[in-house]
Scaffold this motif. Structure first.
Motif, PDB file in Angstrom:
ATOM      1  N   ALA A  60      11.684   3.733  -0.934  1.00  0.00           N
ATOM      2  CA  ALA A  60      10.991   2.548  -1.455  1.00  0.00           C
ATOM      3  C   ALA A  60      10.677   1.573  -0.319  1.00  0.00           C
ATOM      4  O   ALA A  60       9.565   1.035  -0.227  1.00  0.00           O
ATOM      5  CB  ALA A  60      11.833   1.867  -2.524  1.00  0.00           C
ATOM      6  N   SER A  61      11.654   1.358   0.553  1.00  0.00           N
ATOM      7  CA  SER A  61      11.427   0.480   1.706  1.00  0.00           C
ATOM      8  C   SER A  61      10.434   1.108   2.661  1.00  0.00           C
ATOM      9  O   SER A  61       9.586   0.420   3.250  1.00  0.00           O
ATOM     10  CB  SER A  61      12.753   0.217   2.433  1.00  0.00           C
ATOM     11  OG  SER A  61      13.669  -0.434   1.591  1.00  0.00           O
ATOM     12  N   LEU A  62      10.541   2.416   2.815  1.00  0.00           N
ATOM     13  CA  LEU A  62       9.649   3.132   3.728  1.00  0.00           C
ATOM     14  C   LEU A  62       8.193   2.999   3.291  1.00  0.00           C
ATOM     15  O   LEU A  62       7.293   2.786   4.119  1.00  0.00           O
ATOM     16  CB  LEU A  62      10.066   4.603   3.780  1.00  0.00           C
ATOM     17  CG  LEU A  62       9.492   5.487   4.879  1.00  0.00           C
ATOM     18  CD1 LEU A  62       9.696   4.882   6.255  1.00  0.00           C
ATOM     19  CD2 LEU A  62      10.145   6.867   4.800  1.00  0.00           C
ATOM     20  N   LEU A  63       7.957   3.095   2.002  1.00  0.00           N
ATOM     21  CA  LEU A  63       6.591   2.943   1.490  1.00  0.00           C
ATOM     22  C   LEU A  63       6.044   1.551   1.781  1.00  0.00           C
ATOM     23  O   LEU A  63       4.871   1.392   2.133  1.00  0.00           O
ATOM     24  CB  LEU A  63       6.558   3.231  -0.016  1.00  0.00           C
ATOM     25  CG  LEU A  63       6.574   4.709  -0.420  1.00  0.00           C
ATOM     26  CD1 LEU A  63       6.755   4.848  -1.924  1.00  0.00           C
ATOM     27  CD2 LEU A  63       5.288   5.403   0.025  1.00  0.00           C
ATOM     28  N   ARG A  64       6.885   0.532   1.628  1.00  0.00           N
ATOM     29  CA  ARG A  64       6.446  -0.829   1.933  1.00  0.00           C
ATOM     30  C   ARG A  64       6.137  -0.994   3.422  1.00  0.00           C
ATOM     31  O   ARG A  64       5.148  -1.624   3.801  1.00  0.00           O
ATOM     32  CB  ARG A  64       7.508  -1.843   1.487  1.00  0.00           C
ATOM     33  CG  ARG A  64       7.637  -1.987  -0.022  1.00  0.00           C
ATOM     34  CD  ARG A  64       8.418  -3.232  -0.392  1.00  0.00           C
ATOM     35  NE  ARG A  64       9.797  -3.166   0.083  1.00  0.00           N
ATOM     36  CZ  ARG A  64      10.807  -2.636  -0.604  1.00  0.00           C
ATOM     37  NH1 ARG A  64      10.582  -2.096  -1.805  1.00  0.00           N
ATOM     38  NH2 ARG A  64      12.034  -2.630  -0.112  1.00  0.00           N
ATOM     39  N   ILE A  65       6.980  -0.413   4.253  1.00  0.00           N
ATOM     40  CA  ILE A  65       6.746  -0.477   5.706  1.00  0.00           C
ATOM     41  C   ILE A  65       5.452   0.232   6.068  1.00  0.00           C
ATOM     42  O   ILE A  65       4.629  -0.284   6.837  1.00  0.00           O
ATOM     43  CB  ILE A  65       7.940   0.146   6.463  1.00  0.00           C
ATOM     44  CG1 ILE A  65       9.173  -0.745   6.329  1.00  0.00           C
ATOM     45  CG2 ILE A  65       7.591   0.357   7.941  1.00  0.00           C
ATOM     46  CD1 ILE A  65      10.447  -0.094   6.836  1.00  0.00           C
ATOM     47  N   LEU A  66       5.256   1.418   5.519  1.00  0.00           N
ATOM     48  CA  LEU A  66       4.049   2.186   5.831  1.00  0.00           C
ATOM     49  C   LEU A  66       2.795   1.462   5.353  1.00  0.00           C
ATOM     50  O   LEU A  66       1.770   1.451   6.041  1.00  0.00           O
ATOM     51  CB  LEU A  66       4.141   3.582   5.213  1.00  0.00           C
ATOM     52  CG  LEU A  66       5.160   4.515   5.863  1.00  0.00           C
ATOM     53  CD1 LEU A  66       5.400   5.742   4.988  1.00  0.00           C
ATOM     54  CD2 LEU A  66       4.680   4.946   7.254  1.00  0.00           C
ATOM     55  N   ASP A  67       2.873   0.859   4.169  1.00  0.00           N
ATOM     56  CA  ASP A  67       1.736   0.096   3.659  1.00  0.00           C
ATOM     57  C   ASP A  67       1.424  -1.082   4.585  1.00  0.00           C
ATOM     58  O   ASP A  67       0.263  -1.374   4.881  1.00  0.00           O
ATOM     59  CB  ASP A  67       2.035  -0.402   2.243  1.00  0.00           C
ATOM     60  CG  ASP A  67       0.828  -1.097   1.618  1.00  0.00           C
ATOM     61  OD1 ASP A  67      -0.240  -0.466   1.538  1.00  0.00           O
ATOM     62  OD2 ASP A  67       0.953  -2.264   1.224  1.00  0.00           O
ATOM     63  N   THR A  68       2.464  -1.741   5.060  1.00  0.00           N
ATOM     64  CA  THR A  68       2.273  -2.862   5.987  1.00  0.00           C
ATOM     65  C   THR A  68       1.663  -2.382   7.304  1.00  0.00           C
ATOM     66  O   THR A  68       0.755  -3.019   7.855  1.00  0.00           O
ATOM     67  CB  THR A  68       3.623  -3.556   6.259  1.00  0.00           C
ATOM     68  OG1 THR A  68       4.165  -4.037   5.023  1.00  0.00           O
ATOM     69  CG2 THR A  68       3.441  -4.734   7.217  1.00  0.00           C
ATOM     70  N   LEU A  69       2.149  -1.253   7.820  1.00  0.00           N
ATOM     71  CA  LEU A  69       1.617  -0.715   9.069  1.00  0.00           C
ATOM     72  C   LEU A  69       0.153  -0.303   8.912  1.00  0.00           C
ATOM     73  O   LEU A  69      -0.661  -0.514   9.817  1.00  0.00           O
ATOM     74  CB  LEU A  69       2.459   0.486   9.526  1.00  0.00           C
ATOM     75  CG  LEU A  69       3.869   0.169  10.029  1.00  0.00           C
ATOM     76  CD1 LEU A  69       4.641   1.464  10.277  1.00  0.00           C
ATOM     77  CD2 LEU A  69       3.820  -0.668  11.297  1.00  0.00           C
ATOM     78  N   GLU A  70      -0.182   0.284   7.744  1.00  0.00           N
ATOM     79  CA  GLU A  70      -1.580   0.659   7.508  1.00  0.00           C
ATOM     80  C   GLU A  70      -2.473  -0.572   7.442  1.00  0.00           C
ATOM     81  O   GLU A  70      -3.539  -0.617   8.063  1.00  0.00           O
ATOM     82  CB  GLU A  70      -1.689   1.462   6.209  1.00  0.00           C
ATOM     83  CG  GLU A  70      -1.201   2.890   6.309  1.00  0.00           C
ATOM     84  CD  GLU A  70      -1.541   3.694   5.065  1.00  0.00           C
ATOM     85  OE1 GLU A  70      -2.629   4.296   5.025  1.00  0.00           O
ATOM     86  OE2 GLU A  70      -0.718   3.693   4.125  1.00  0.00           O
ATOM     87  N   GLN A  71      -2.052  -1.576   6.698  1.00  0.00           N
ATOM     88  CA  GLN A  71      -2.858  -2.783   6.557  1.00  0.00           C
ATOM     89  C   GLN A  71      -2.994  -3.524   7.888  1.00  0.00           C
ATOM     90  O   GLN A  71      -4.018  -4.158   8.152  1.00  0.00           O
ATOM     91  CB  GLN A  71      -2.244  -3.707   5.504  1.00  0.00           C
ATOM     92  CG  GLN A  71      -2.347  -3.171   4.088  1.00  0.00           C
ATOM     93  CD  GLN A  71      -1.854  -4.165   3.057  1.00  0.00           C
ATOM     94  OE1 GLN A  71      -2.018  -5.366   3.224  1.00  0.00           O
ATOM     95  NE2 GLN A  71      -1.249  -3.667   1.984  1.00  0.00           N
ATOM     96  N   GLY A  72      -1.976  -3.422   8.727  1.00  0.00           N
ATOM     97  CA  GLY A  72      -2.018  -4.080  10.024  1.00  0.00           C
ATOM     98  C   GLY A  72      -2.736  -3.301  11.096  1.00  0.00           C
ATOM     99  O   GLY A  72      -2.864  -3.772  12.229  1.00  0.00           O
ATOM    100  N   GLY A  73      -3.201  -2.077  10.760  1.00  0.00           N
ATOM    101  CA  GLY A  73      -3.936  -1.286  11.730  1.00  0.00           C
ATOM    102  C   GLY A  73      -3.053  -0.521  12.693  1.00  0.00           C
ATOM    103  O   GLY A  73      -3.511  -0.079  13.758  1.00  0.00           O
TER     104      GLY A  73
END
Length: 270
Positions: A37-50
């Motif tokens: 669950a945390s990993l998905l949030r991190i990955l989403d943040t990394l994707e949105q941040g480029g």
């Protein structure tokens, strides 16, 4: 000194993404120990941040090639797949049939992105990194037809030194290739050989992926950066209809990919 735990976890995930073949959510969870669950949030943040992207071809996460300060040849080629992803998805939504983007590397065409997994249609799916032979495949013929004379000469020299395993490929090389490439240039697209089953080492009666394809080059500053295809089940005999209805769409997508790649430093067209 106290560290920021969330940032530390994010950096650990980003460090784990530094792998060209990409990683699935399960693999990242196993390597980092971060809860999914945390990993998905991190990955989403990394994707949105480029900082990361998820390929549509294999749904694996990768760090963005633009983060590499001195990209090597593999990084530059993979960067074309990263750039191509949204254009491939837009093309599939418009024409229904899926597509691949392939680049030339070491005398083969290499798959760097594909929309086949997103298609509900029954077509064979190959992994990113799959290498396709030059003389029978639609992308290989498109590259040979539109690449520079020097690139073509190098490919032919390698084929002379290391003859293809398939008898049909050797037959094409023995005399048919100039006419095939001339026709490809005249039409503006390449066609898959009707006796090609999809692999470079097994004849069609041994292995047949059942697809047909056309392909066009993605050209920027006079250089073929990649080739883009459309694929469909051969049994439907749709080539004439697909050419009539969607060749322009395929060429537009290839042009958009080339233009975007030309603007990106990591995909040099020099």
């Amino acid at each position: 000194m106290k560290t920021i735990d969330a940032l530390a976890r994010g950096l650990e995930v980003l460090r784990s993404l530094d792998e060209r073949r990409g990683q699935s959510l399960a693999e990242l969870h196993r390597v980092t120990g971060v809860p999914k669950a945390s990993l998905l949030r991190i990955l989403d943040t990394l994707e949105q941040g480029g900082f990361a992207w998820r390929a549509i071809g294999d749904r694996r996460y990768r760090r963005r090639v633009s983060l590499i300060f001195r990209p090597g040849i593999d990084d530059a080629l993979l960067g074309i797949g990263e750039i191509a992803a949204p254009f491939l998805e837009s093309l599939r939504m418009k024409v229904i049939w899926p597509s691949d983007v392939l680049v030339h590397r070491n005398f083969r065409m290499e798959l760097v992105e594909t929309s086949r997994r997103q298609s509900a249609l029954n077509v064979a799916v190959y992994a990113i990194g799959y290498r396709v032979e030059m003389f029978l495949s639609a992308p290989g013929r498109a590259f040979l037809a539109f690449c520079s004379d020097a690139e073509r000469a190098a490919i032919l020299a390698d084929a002379a030194a290391h003859p293809p395993q398939l008898a049909r490929a050797r037959q094409v090389l023995a005399g048919e290739l100039p006419a095939i490439l001339g026709e490809t240039r005249r039409l503006g697209y390449a066609s898959r050989d009707p006796l090609f089953g999809g692999t470079e080492d097994k004849p069609m009666h041994v292995h047949d992926d059942g697809i047909d394809a056309i392909a066009v080059p993605a050209v920027a500053n006079g250089k073929v950066l990649a080739c883009v295809n459309l694929v469909w089940p051969r049994k439907y005999r749709l080539k004439a209809q697909i050419v009539a209805d969607h060749l322009g769409d395929l060429q537009d997508a290839a042009g958009a990919i080339a233009a975007a790649a030309a603007r990106a430093p990591k995909c040099s067209t020099e």
